[in-house]
Design a protein around this motif. Structure first.
Motif, PDB file in Angstrom:
ATOM      1  N   ASP A  88       0.829  -1.213   0.000  1.00 16.40           N
ATOM      2  CA  ASP A  88       0.000   0.000   0.000  1.00 16.40           C
ATOM      3  C   ASP A  88       0.858   1.255   0.000  1.00 16.40           C
ATOM      4  O   ASP A  88       0.573   2.220  -0.722  1.00 16.40           O
ATOM      5  CB  ASP A  88      -0.938   0.002   1.217  1.00 16.40           C
ATOM      6  N   SER A  91       2.372   1.777  -3.427  1.00 14.32           N
ATOM      7  CA  SER A  91       1.409   2.250  -4.435  1.00 14.32           C
ATOM      8  C   SER A  91       1.062   3.717  -4.219  1.00 14.32           C
ATOM      9  O   SER A  91       0.773   4.428  -5.169  1.00 14.32           O
ATOM     10  CB  SER A  91       0.152   1.383  -4.413  1.00 14.32           C
ATOM     11  N   ASP A  94       4.346   5.673  -5.565  1.00 15.59           N
ATOM     12  CA  ASP A  94       4.591   5.547  -6.992  1.00 15.59           C
ATOM     13  C   ASP A  94       3.441   6.084  -7.822  1.00 15.59           C
ATOM     14  O   ASP A  94       3.629   6.471  -8.967  1.00 15.59           O
ATOM     15  CB  ASP A  94       4.831   4.077  -7.374  1.00 15.59           C
ATOM     16  N   PRO A  96      -0.372   5.822  -9.832  1.00 14.44           N
ATOM     17  CA  PRO A  96      -0.955   4.830 -10.739  1.00 14.44           C
ATOM     18  C   PRO A  96      -0.058   4.507 -11.944  1.00 14.44           C
ATOM     19  O   PRO A  96      -0.236   3.496 -12.598  1.00 14.44           O
ATOM     20  CB  PRO A  96      -2.257   5.472 -11.198  1.00 14.44           C
ATOM     21  N   ARG A  98       3.204   3.819 -12.070  1.00  9.39           N
ATOM     22  CA  ARG A  98       4.494   3.285 -11.648  1.00  9.39           C
ATOM     23  C   ARG A  98       4.980   2.218 -12.631  1.00  9.39           C
ATOM     24  O   ARG A  98       4.196   1.606 -13.345  1.00  9.39           O
ATOM     25  CB  ARG A  98       4.416   2.715 -10.231  1.00  9.39           C
TER      26      ARG A  98
END
Length: 103
Positions: A88, A91, A94, A96, A98
């Motif tokens: 988590d 994410s 980075d 969406p 990444r």
């Protein structure tokens, strides 16, 4: 260990019943059948203390395994939670778009 003692005693009873049956003149499958029934009956009547000790030992062993499994389940849950939080966090930093590696 009590389970081993109980098992050895039952096998010994079977061997004795087999030997006595052979000396009496029983042969083939009838010898085996009679030896099994006699050994079972004698063990049921004579080996009650050994059977109870083996049952207690097995119950204690099952309880120790259950306690160990609960500890293992807790460690697995903690590890999964740490992994989920790391994913988590990655994410969120980075975003969406990444890079997921070679495509």
């Amino acid at each position: 260990m009590p389970l081993v003692i109980y098992t050895v005693l039952r096998l010994l009873l079977f061997a004795v019943a087999l030997g006595v049956g052979y000396l009496v003149g029983l042969r083939s499958w009838l010898l085996l059948l009679v030896a099994i029934v006699v050994a079972f009956g004698v063990a049921y009547l004579v080996l009650t203390k050994q059977k109870d000790a083996a049952a207690r030992w097995l119950a204690e062993r099952a309880e120790r395994r259950r306690a160990g499994q609960e500890g293992l389940d807790r460690v697995i849950d903690e590890d999964a939670a740490a992994e989920d939080s790391a994913v988590d966090e990655a994410s969120r930093t980075d975003g969406p778009n990444r890079n997921l590696g070679p495509q």
